[in-house]
Design a protein around this motif. Structure first.
Motif, short mmCIF file in Angstrom:
data_model
loop_
_atom_site.label_atom_id
_atom_site.label_comp_id
_atom_site.label_asym_id
_atom_site.label_seq_id
_atom_site.Cartn_x
_atom_site.Cartn_y
_atom_site.Cartn_z
N ASP A 55 0.83 -1.19 0.00
CA ASP A 55 0.00 0.00 0.00
C ASP A 55 0.88 1.25 0.00
O ASP A 55 1.36 1.69 1.04
CB ASP A 55 -0.94 -0.03 1.22
CG ASP A 55 -1.99 1.05 1.15
OD1 ASP A 55 -1.81 2.01 0.36
OD2 ASP A 55 -3.00 0.95 1.87
N ALA A 56 1.05 1.80 -1.20
CA ALA A 56 1.91 2.99 -1.33
C ALA A 56 1.33 4.18 -0.59
O ALA A 56 2.06 5.11 -0.23
CB ALA A 56 2.10 3.32 -2.81
N THR A 57 0.01 4.17 -0.33
CA THR A 57 -0.58 5.33 0.35
C THR A 57 -0.15 5.36 1.83
O THR A 57 0.01 6.43 2.40
CB THR A 57 -2.13 5.35 0.24
OG1 THR A 57 -2.69 4.27 1.00
CG2 THR A 57 -2.58 5.23 -1.21
N VAL A 58 0.03 4.19 2.43
CA VAL A 58 0.52 4.14 3.82
C VAL A 58 1.95 4.68 3.87
O VAL A 58 2.31 5.49 4.73
CB VAL A 58 0.46 2.70 4.39
CG1 VAL A 58 1.21 2.62 5.72
CG2 VAL A 58 -0.98 2.25 4.57
N ILE A 59 2.76 4.22 2.92
CA ILE A 59 4.16 4.67 2.87
C ILE A 59 4.20 6.19 2.69
O ILE A 59 4.94 6.90 3.38
CB ILE A 59 4.92 3.95 1.72
CG1 ILE A 59 4.85 2.42 1.89
CG2 ILE A 59 6.37 4.43 1.64
CD1 ILE A 59 5.45 1.88 3.17
N ASP A 60 3.37 6.69 1.78
CA ASP A 60 3.35 8.13 1.52
C ASP A 60 2.90 8.90 2.77
O ASP A 60 3.47 9.93 3.11
CB ASP A 60 2.41 8.41 0.33
CG ASP A 60 2.42 9.88 -0.04
OD1 ASP A 60 3.52 10.43 -0.28
OD2 ASP A 60 1.33 10.50 -0.06
N PHE A 61 1.87 8.38 3.45
CA PHE A 61 1.38 9.05 4.66
C PHE A 61 2.48 9.08 5.72
O PHE A 61 2.74 10.11 6.35
CB PHE A 61 0.13 8.35 5.19
CG PHE A 61 -0.64 9.16 6.19
CD1 PHE A 61 -1.74 9.91 5.81
CD2 PHE A 61 -0.25 9.19 7.53
CE1 PHE A 61 -2.45 10.68 6.74
CE2 PHE A 61 -0.94 9.95 8.46
CZ PHE A 61 -2.04 10.70 8.07
N TRP A 71 -10.83 6.69 3.79
CA TRP A 71 -11.20 6.54 2.39
C TRP A 71 -10.47 7.60 1.55
O TRP A 71 -9.88 7.31 0.52
CB TRP A 71 -12.72 6.69 2.26
CG TRP A 71 -13.25 6.44 0.89
CD1 TRP A 71 -13.64 5.25 0.36
CD2 TRP A 71 -13.48 7.43 -0.14
NE1 TRP A 71 -14.08 5.41 -0.92
CE2 TRP A 71 -13.99 6.75 -1.26
CE3 TRP A 71 -13.29 8.81 -0.24
CZ2 TRP A 71 -14.32 7.39 -2.45
CZ3 TRP A 71 -13.61 9.46 -1.42
CH2 TRP A 71 -14.12 8.76 -2.49
N GLY A 72 -10.49 8.84 2.02
CA GLY A 72 -9.81 9.91 1.30
C GLY A 72 -8.30 9.72 1.27
O GLY A 72 -7.65 9.93 0.24
N VAL A 73 -7.74 9.26 2.40
CA VAL A 73 -6.29 9.04 2.50
C VAL A 73 -5.83 8.00 1.47
O VAL A 73 -4.75 8.12 0.89
CB VAL A 73 -5.94 8.60 3.95
CG1 VAL A 73 -4.59 7.90 4.02
CG2 VAL A 73 -5.96 9.81 4.88
N ARG A 74 -6.66 7.01 1.23
CA ARG A 74 -6.29 5.96 0.26
C ARG A 74 -6.37 6.46 -1.19
O ARG A 74 -5.82 5.84 -2.08
CB ARG A 74 -7.19 4.74 0.43
CG ARG A 74 -6.74 3.81 1.56
CD ARG A 74 -7.37 2.44 1.45
NE ARG A 74 -8.80 2.50 1.67
CZ ARG A 74 -9.39 2.47 2.86
NH1 ARG A 74 -8.65 2.36 3.95
NH2 ARG A 74 -10.70 2.52 2.99
N ARG A 75 -7.08 7.56 -1.39
CA ARG A 75 -7.35 7.96 -2.78
C ARG A 75 -6.60 9.20 -3.27
O ARG A 75 -6.46 9.37 -4.47
CB ARG A 75 -8.85 8.17 -2.97
CG ARG A 75 -9.53 6.87 -3.30
CD ARG A 75 -11.00 6.85 -3.00
NE ARG A 75 -11.50 5.48 -3.17
CZ ARG A 75 -11.38 4.53 -2.26
NH1 ARG A 75 -10.75 4.78 -1.11
NH2 ARG A 75 -11.84 3.31 -2.48
N SER A 76 -6.12 10.04 -2.40
CA SER A 76 -5.59 11.31 -2.87
C SER A 76 -4.37 11.77 -2.06
O SER A 76 -4.41 11.84 -0.84
CB SER A 76 -6.70 12.37 -2.80
OG SER A 76 -6.18 13.65 -2.68
N ALA A 77 -3.30 12.12 -2.78
CA ALA A 77 -2.08 12.62 -2.12
C ALA A 77 -2.36 13.96 -1.46
O ALA A 77 -1.85 14.26 -0.38
CB ALA A 77 -0.96 12.74 -3.14
#
Ligand code: SF4
Ligand code: SF4
Length: 366
Positions: free
Chosen positions: A253-259, A329-335
Motif C-alpha cells: 500500500d503505497a498510500t501508507v508509505i506516503d502518509f 477513504w480519502g487518505v487511500r485515494r488522494s495525495a
C-alpha cells in the motif's frame, strides 16, 4: 526477481526478548556473545534495569501490573496446546471454500480480520530464541500456508500509553490472539490436516511479515502492520498448515508509505528516539524503516510497561467509526488529501498529544 526471493531469515535468538533472558555465565550466554559480541554491552545494561512489569519501574503500578502478569501466565499456559494429534479421517472442501471458511471461522472466534498467504522461507525464524526449552534449535522451513488474523486493542486503554493500561491491554489481546490461534489450529487438525498455532513467546514465524503478505496491512514507519480500519492498534495471530489454501494478495500500500513519509508523528513522540525520522533504507533485502529495537526495549525495561506511545499517537489508530473511515477513504485515494489529513490530525489531536486518563474504574487500583 520477486522481493521475497532475496529476503534473509530472522534468527529469533537476535531479538531483545531472547537476548536479555540469557543468564550471564551460562553456556548459551557465552555462545551467543561469542557470535554477536557487539550486543553484549547493551544487553548487560538492559539486564541491570528494573525490567518489564517490575515494581521498580518508573511507571510501576503494582495492582494494575498483576493483570498483564495474569494474561502472560495464561498465554504461556497455552504453549502445549499449539499443536496436537491430527484426526485420521480428513474433511475436504477444496482450497477456495476451505480458505473462505477458515477466515470466517477466525472472525467468528473473535478476530477482526483474517487473510492467507503461502509460506515463504523469510516468514519462518531460522532458530528458536524465546522458547528456552528448545533454545537454539534450527527451525526447518516446511512449505505450506498461513492464516493470519488481527485482534483489536481497546482505544481508551491504548491512549493512556505509556502507563499501565497499555500493557494490560497488550496482555489481554495476546491472550485473545493465542486463544483464537489455538482454537483454529485445533479445528483444522480435527478436519484431518496438520496445523500449528503461533502464540506470544512460542512463535516459529515472524507474524508481521506473514500478516502483511496475507493482505492484512502495510508495514509503516514504526515497524507495525497498519491495518485499513484500526491501523497499528491490533495484535496478530497466526496458524500454519500443510492444508492447501488460496492466498490473498500481499499488501503493498503505497498510500501508507506516503502518509508515513509526511507524518512522522510516532518518531517525534517516541520517548526512546527509537523510530527513524527520515526515509526508508535498504535492510536485509527490503526497503523499510528500521526501528532501533534495542533502544525501544531498553525503555520498556526502565518504565516497566511496553510503552506503545507510537501506537497511541498514530493517526491510523483512531476509532473505527463513520468519520474516521471517511478520512481513511480519502487518505487511500488522494495525495492532496493525505497532506491535509496529516495537518488536520495535528490540529485536532496535537502534534505531541498528551496521554489520555485511564478509565475511571482503574482508580479503584489506588
Ligand atoms: S504515526 Fe504517522 S509516521 Fe508513524 S506509523 Fe503512524 S502514520 Fe506512519
Ligand atoms: S513502544 Fe515506545 S519506545 Fe518503543 S518505538 Fe514505540 S514509542 Fe518508541
Amino acid at each position: 526477481m520477486p522481493e521475497h526471493a532475496s529476503l534473509e531469515r530472522y534468527d529469533e535468538r537476535d531479538i531483545p526478548f531472547s537476548r536479555v533472558r540469557l543468564k550471564p555465565g551460562s553456556a548459551e550466554y557465552k555462545a551467543y556473545y561469542a557470535r554477536r559480541p557487539e550486543k553484549r554491552a547493551v544487553d548487560d545494561e538492559i539486564r541491570s534495569l528494573p525490567g518489564l512489569l517490575s515494581h521498580e519501574g518508573s511507571l510501576a503500578e503494582p495492582v494494575l501490573f498483576a493483570s498483564p502478569e495474569g494474561s502472560f501466565f495464561l498465554t504461556d499456559a497455552l504453549r502445549d496446546a499449539v499443536d496436537g494429534p491430527v484426526a485420521q479421517k480428513s474433511v475436504e472442501l477444496g482450497p477456495a471454500r476451505m480458505s473462505g471458511y477458515l477466515k470466517a471461522l477466525a472472525v467468528y472466534y473473535g478476530a477482526r480480520a483474517a487473510g492467507i498467504t503461502e509460506l515463504r522461507p523469510y516468514h519462518v525464524y531460522s532458530h528458536i530464541g524465546r522458547d528456552f526449552r528448545r533454545y537454539g534449535e534450527p527451525v526447518p522451513f516446511e512449505p505450506g500456508w498461513a492464516i493470519a488474523f488481527t485482534v483489536e486493542m481497546d482505544l481508551r486503554m491504548t491512549r493512556a500509553a505509556p502507563r499501565a493500561p497499555t500493557v494490560m491491554e497488550s496482555g489481554r489481546q495476546y491472550v485473545e490472539a493465542a486463544r483464537i490461534a489455538v482454537q483454529l489450529a485445533a479445528a483444522v487438525r480435527k478436519m484431518g490436516h496438520p496445523a500449528r498455532a503461533h502464540i506470544d513467546g512460542h512463535y516459529r514465524v515472524v507474524a508481521p511479515l506473514v500478516a502483511r503478505d496475507a493482505g492484512l496491512g502495510e508495514i509503516g514507519r514504526m515497524g507495525l502492520v497498519m491495518t485499513p480500519r484500526l491501523g497499528p492498534r491490533v495484535r496478530l495471530g497466526v496458524v500454519t498448515t500443510s492444508l492447501e489454501l488460496v492466498p490473498d494478495g500481499p499488501t503493498r500500500d503505497a498510500t501508507v508509505i506516503d502518509f508515513c513519509e509526511r507524518c512522522r508523528k510516532c518518531a517525534l513522540n517516541c520517548p526512546a528516539r527509537a523510530i527513524p525520522d527520515g526515509g526508508r533504507t535498504e535492510t536485509g533485502g527490503a526497503r523499510r524503516w528500521r526501528i532501533d529495537a534495542d533502544a525501544c526495549f531498553r525503555y520498556w525495561n526502565v518504565i516497566g510497561t511496553d510503552c506503545a506511545r507510537c501506537l497511541a499517537v498514530c493517526p491510523y489508530s483512531h476509532a473505527d467509526n463513520l468519520f474516521h473511515n471517511a478520512v481513511r477513504w480519502g487518505v487511500r485515494r488522494s495525495a492532496l488529501f493525505r497532506r491535509a489529513a496529516v495537518r488536520l490530525d495535528d490540529v485536532f489531536y496535537g502534534r505531541k498529544p498528551v496521554p489520555a486518563k485511564p478509565p475511571d474504574w482503574m482508580r479503584l487500583a489506588g
